[in-house]
Motif scaffolding. Structure first.
Motif, PDB file in Angstrom:
ATOM      1  N   VAL A  31       0.819  -1.078  -0.036  1.00 16.89           N
ATOM      2  CA  VAL A  31       0.002  -0.121  -0.154  1.00 16.89           C
ATOM      3  C   VAL A  31       0.835   1.399   0.042  1.00 16.89           C
ATOM      4  CG1 VAL A  31      -1.764   1.407   1.586  1.00 16.89           C
ATOM      5  CG2 VAL A  31      -2.051  -0.995   1.230  1.00 16.89           C
ATOM      6  N   GLU A  32       2.121   1.116   0.798  1.00 12.75           N
ATOM      7  CA  GLU A  32       2.492   2.523   0.957  1.00 12.75           C
ATOM      8  C   GLU A  32       3.395   2.783  -0.383  1.00 12.75           C
ATOM      9  OE1 GLU A  32       6.162   1.896   3.693  1.00 12.75           O
ATOM     10  OE2 GLU A  32       6.143   4.001   4.113  1.00 12.75           O
ATOM     11  N   VAL A  33       4.004   1.942  -1.237  1.00 16.76           N
ATOM     12  CA  VAL A  33       4.504   2.350  -2.423  1.00 16.76           C
ATOM     13  C   VAL A  33       3.235   2.874  -3.508  1.00 16.76           C
ATOM     14  CG1 VAL A  33       4.874   0.228  -3.639  1.00 16.76           C
ATOM     15  CG2 VAL A  33       6.284   1.900  -4.147  1.00 16.76           C
ATOM     16  N   PHE A  34       2.301   2.135  -3.248  1.00 19.91           N
ATOM     17  CA  PHE A  34       1.086   2.313  -4.277  1.00 19.91           C
ATOM     18  C   PHE A  34       0.650   3.794  -4.055  1.00 19.91           C
ATOM     19  CE2 PHE A  34      -0.385  -2.394  -4.618  1.00 19.91           C
ATOM     20  CZ  PHE A  34       0.670  -2.663  -5.812  1.00 19.91           C
ATOM     21  N   HIS A  35       0.477   4.027  -2.710  1.00 20.50           N
ATOM     22  CA  HIS A  35       0.081   5.592  -2.308  1.00 20.50           C
ATOM     23  C   HIS A  35       0.992   6.655  -3.057  1.00 20.50           C
ATOM     24  CE1 HIS A  35      -3.325   5.523   0.026  1.00 20.50           C
ATOM     25  NE2 HIS A  35      -3.031   4.679   0.781  1.00 20.50           N
ATOM     26  N   PHE A 259      16.214  -7.859  -1.402  1.00 21.75           N
ATOM     27  CA  PHE A 259      15.645  -7.708   0.012  1.00 21.75           C
ATOM     28  C   PHE A 259      16.566  -7.624   1.174  1.00 21.75           C
ATOM     29  CE2 PHE A 259      12.409  -9.275   3.193  1.00 21.75           C
ATOM     30  CZ  PHE A 259      11.297  -8.716   2.627  1.00 21.75           C
ATOM     31  N   GLY A 260      17.673  -8.095   1.048  1.00 22.88           N
ATOM     32  CA  GLY A 260      18.804  -8.006   2.148  1.00 22.88           C
ATOM     33  C   GLY A 260      18.853  -6.471   2.418  1.00 22.88           C
ATOM     34  N   ASN A 261      19.002  -5.551   1.506  1.00 22.04           N
ATOM     35  CA  ASN A 261      19.416  -4.167   2.009  1.00 22.04           C
ATOM     36  C   ASN A 261      18.251  -3.374   1.846  1.00 22.04           C
ATOM     37  OD1 ASN A 261      19.306  -4.245  -0.798  1.00 22.04           O
ATOM     38  ND2 ASN A 261      21.119  -2.941  -1.439  1.00 22.04           N
ATOM     39  N   TYR A 265      16.297   1.650   3.016  1.00 26.68           N
ATOM     40  CA  TYR A 265      15.611   2.673   2.282  1.00 26.68           C
ATOM     41  C   TYR A 265      14.140   2.639   2.643  1.00 26.68           C
ATOM     42  CZ  TYR A 265      19.881   2.001  -0.207  1.00 26.68           C
ATOM     43  OH  TYR A 265      20.901   1.530  -0.697  1.00 26.68           O
ATOM     44  N   ARG A 266      13.474   3.841   2.626  1.00 26.83           N
ATOM     45  CA  ARG A 266      12.045   4.092   3.035  1.00 26.83           C
ATOM     46  C   ARG A 266      11.186   3.332   2.203  1.00 26.83           C
ATOM     47  NH1 ARG A 266       7.827   4.556   4.791  1.00 26.83           N
ATOM     48  NH2 ARG A 266       6.417   6.488   5.516  1.00 26.83           N
ATOM     49  N   TYR A 267      11.195   3.274   0.917  1.00 24.48           N
ATOM     50  CA  TYR A 267       9.998   2.887   0.273  1.00 24.48           C
ATOM     51  C   TYR A 267      10.492   1.327  -0.476  1.00 24.48           C
ATOM     52  CZ  TYR A 267       7.666   7.240   0.866  1.00 24.48           C
ATOM     53  OH  TYR A 267       7.087   8.423   1.419  1.00 24.48           O
ATOM     54  N   MET A 268      11.786   1.018  -0.524  1.00 25.62           N
ATOM     55  CA  MET A 268      12.230  -0.351  -1.363  1.00 25.62           C
ATOM     56  C   MET A 268      11.329  -1.573  -0.763  1.00 25.62           C
ATOM     57  SD  MET A 268      15.926  -1.983  -1.950  1.00 25.62           S
ATOM     58  CE  MET A 268      16.594  -0.472  -2.660  1.00 25.62           C
ATOM     59  N   THR A 269      11.269  -1.687   0.607  1.00 27.16           N
ATOM     60  CA  THR A 269      10.613  -2.713   1.021  1.00 27.16           C
ATOM     61  C   THR A 269       9.274  -2.900   0.540  1.00 27.16           C
ATOM     62  OG1 THR A 269      11.714  -2.787   3.130  1.00 27.16           O
ATOM     63  CG2 THR A 269       9.731  -4.102   3.124  1.00 27.16           C
ATOM     64  N   SER A 270       8.571  -1.589   0.542  1.00 30.18           N
ATOM     65  CA  SER A 270       6.961  -1.932  -0.017  1.00 30.18           C
ATOM     66  C   SER A 270       7.075  -2.353  -1.406  1.00 30.18           C
ATOM     67  CB  SER A 270       6.612  -0.618   0.092  1.00 30.18           C
ATOM     68  OG  SER A 270       5.276  -0.511  -0.193  1.00 30.18           O
ATOM     69  N   ALA A 271       8.213  -1.556  -2.110  1.00 28.34           N
ATOM     70  CA  ALA A 271       8.240  -1.910  -3.779  1.00 28.34           C
ATOM     71  C   ALA A 271       8.385  -3.278  -3.941  1.00 28.34           C
ATOM     72  CB  ALA A 271       9.503  -1.151  -4.353  1.00 28.34           C
ATOM     73  N   LEU A 272       9.290  -3.971  -3.149  1.00 28.11           N
ATOM     74  CA  LEU A 272       9.479  -5.403  -3.228  1.00 28.11           C
ATOM     75  C   LEU A 272       8.310  -6.304  -3.077  1.00 28.11           C
ATOM     76  CD1 LEU A 272      12.983  -5.575  -1.936  1.00 28.11           C
ATOM     77  CD2 LEU A 272      12.343  -5.957  -4.276  1.00 28.11           C
ATOM     78  N   PHE A 273       7.562  -5.799  -2.008  1.00 27.33           N
ATOM     79  CA  PHE A 273       6.216  -6.451  -1.806  1.00 27.33           C
ATOM     80  C   PHE A 273       5.422  -6.350  -2.813  1.00 27.33           C
ATOM     81  CE2 PHE A 273       7.451  -6.819   3.044  1.00 27.33           C
ATOM     82  CZ  PHE A 273       6.962  -8.270   3.059  1.00 27.33           C
ATOM     83  N   SER A 274       5.131  -5.196  -3.628  1.00 30.34           N
ATOM     84  CA  SER A 274       4.323  -5.058  -4.662  1.00 30.34           C
ATOM     85  C   SER A 274       4.944  -6.016  -5.762  1.00 30.34           C
ATOM     86  CB  SER A 274       4.527  -3.422  -5.003  1.00 30.34           C
ATOM     87  OG  SER A 274       5.733  -3.168  -5.614  1.00 30.34           O
ATOM     88  N   ALA A 275       6.083  -6.027  -5.914  1.00 30.41           N
ATOM     89  CA  ALA A 275       6.572  -6.807  -7.126  1.00 30.41           C
ATOM     90  C   ALA A 275       6.383  -8.322  -6.576  1.00 30.41           C
ATOM     91  CB  ALA A 275       8.107  -6.869  -7.076  1.00 30.41           C
TER      92      ALA A 275
END
Length: 300
Positions: A31-35, A259-261, A265-275
């Motif tokens: 949701v975070e990266v979608f927003h 995913f390890g690093n 970053y603020r939004y990378m985790t959310s971006a990977l979940f969206s992927a």
């Protein structure tokens, strides 16, 4: 019997609950990266990781492209192998050899994927680069499909062929069992009409066509989610290129490598979940289609 059925319901509910929970986790964390970016996460090809959240931009289009590209290549490579293996085992192999071939096929299906990946990196890639890619590049580089110079050999083609080898045991198992279940009277009928062995095989394969399609679709679903082996041979580059010899990324290899690093970053985790969510939905759609085809064949 009714009490037994009621006793099984909680276990079924647990499996369904795990499935819903997995999907919920991916949606909530996306949701975070979608927003921030909307659906551009799926329509752009960029990966800008920055400690300044304002500069972060993510797009997984190349990873989606690479996943579909390599999986389609895997299916194209796997289809003739799976059918040929199934027909040979059922119709032509001697009884003693038949059992060994089935055992070997089952062992290949159960082997850890990293074994395939290492073999692919050290054996398959040099072979493809020196004997397949460079000759084709020298002769046919004016064709977009062969237009990328294969300097390293890490490419969509390498990943596709490796995936094809990996999914062949799964596809061939389904095709083999379907081919084995064809009533013997069908074979006798084909031979009584004067068909040769080759013509009889063609007729019987036509009879199990839905099972062949289901096997290939299930193999596609297996290929698109493969991670370790693909990461070792695909090149891991944000790239959208039509050439078979170009390096690229897949969704699963992107997640494994980043995913390890990502927590830095603020939004990378959310971006990977969206992927991961996109991979989840693609895999779900493909597997539902495969199961539907298999169900049609069973009721046909």
């Amino acid at each position: 019997m009714e009490r037994f059925k009621l006793g099984l319901l909680p276990f079924t509910a647990i499996i369904f609950g795990i499935f819903v929970l997995m999907l919920s986790v991916y949606i909530i964390n996306s949701v975070e990266v979608f927003h921030r970016q909307g659906l551009s996460i799926y329509t752009t090809n960029q990966w800008v990781a920055s400690e300044d959240p304002e500069k972060e931009r993510y797009g997984v289009l190349s990873a989606i492209y690479g996943s579909l590209y390599t999986s389609i290549l895997a299916v194209i490579f796997s289809l003739p192998l799976s059918i040929s293996f199934a027909v040979f085992v059922i119709d032509y192999a001697p009884e003693r050899l038949k059992e060994w071939l089935i055992i070997m096929n089952d062992i290949m299906a159960g082997m850890p994927t990293v074994i395939y990946g290492i073999w692919g990196a050290f054996i398959l890639i040099p072979f493809l680069r020196d004997f397949i890619m460079y000759p084709l590049y020298r002769l046919l580089s004016f064709i977009p499909l062969f237009s990328f110079e294969p300097l390293s050999g890490y490419s969509y083609l390498s990943a596709g062929i490796l995936l094809g080898i990996m999914v062949t045991p799964f596809a061939s198992s389904i095709i083999r069992e379907a081919y084995r279940m064809v009533p013997f009277t069908y074979r006798e009928a084909a031979f009584s009409l004067g068909a040769t062995r080759y013509e009889a095989t063609k007729i019987l394969l036509g009879y199990i066509k839905p099972a062949i399609v289901a096997g290939i679709i299930l193999a596609f679903g297996r290929a698109i989610g493969e991670t370790v082996a693909v990461s070792l041979v695909v090149g891991n580059t944000f790239n959208i290129h039509p050439s078979l010899f170009a390096p690229g990324y897949t969704i699963s290899s992107l997640i494994a490598n980043q995913f390890g690093n990502a927590f830095i970053y603020r939004y990378m985790t959310s971006a990977l979940f969206s992927a991961g969510l996109s991979l989840f939905l693609i895999g779900l759609a493909v597997n539902i289609l495969g199961m539907y085809m298999l169900k049609r064949w069973k009721h046909g």
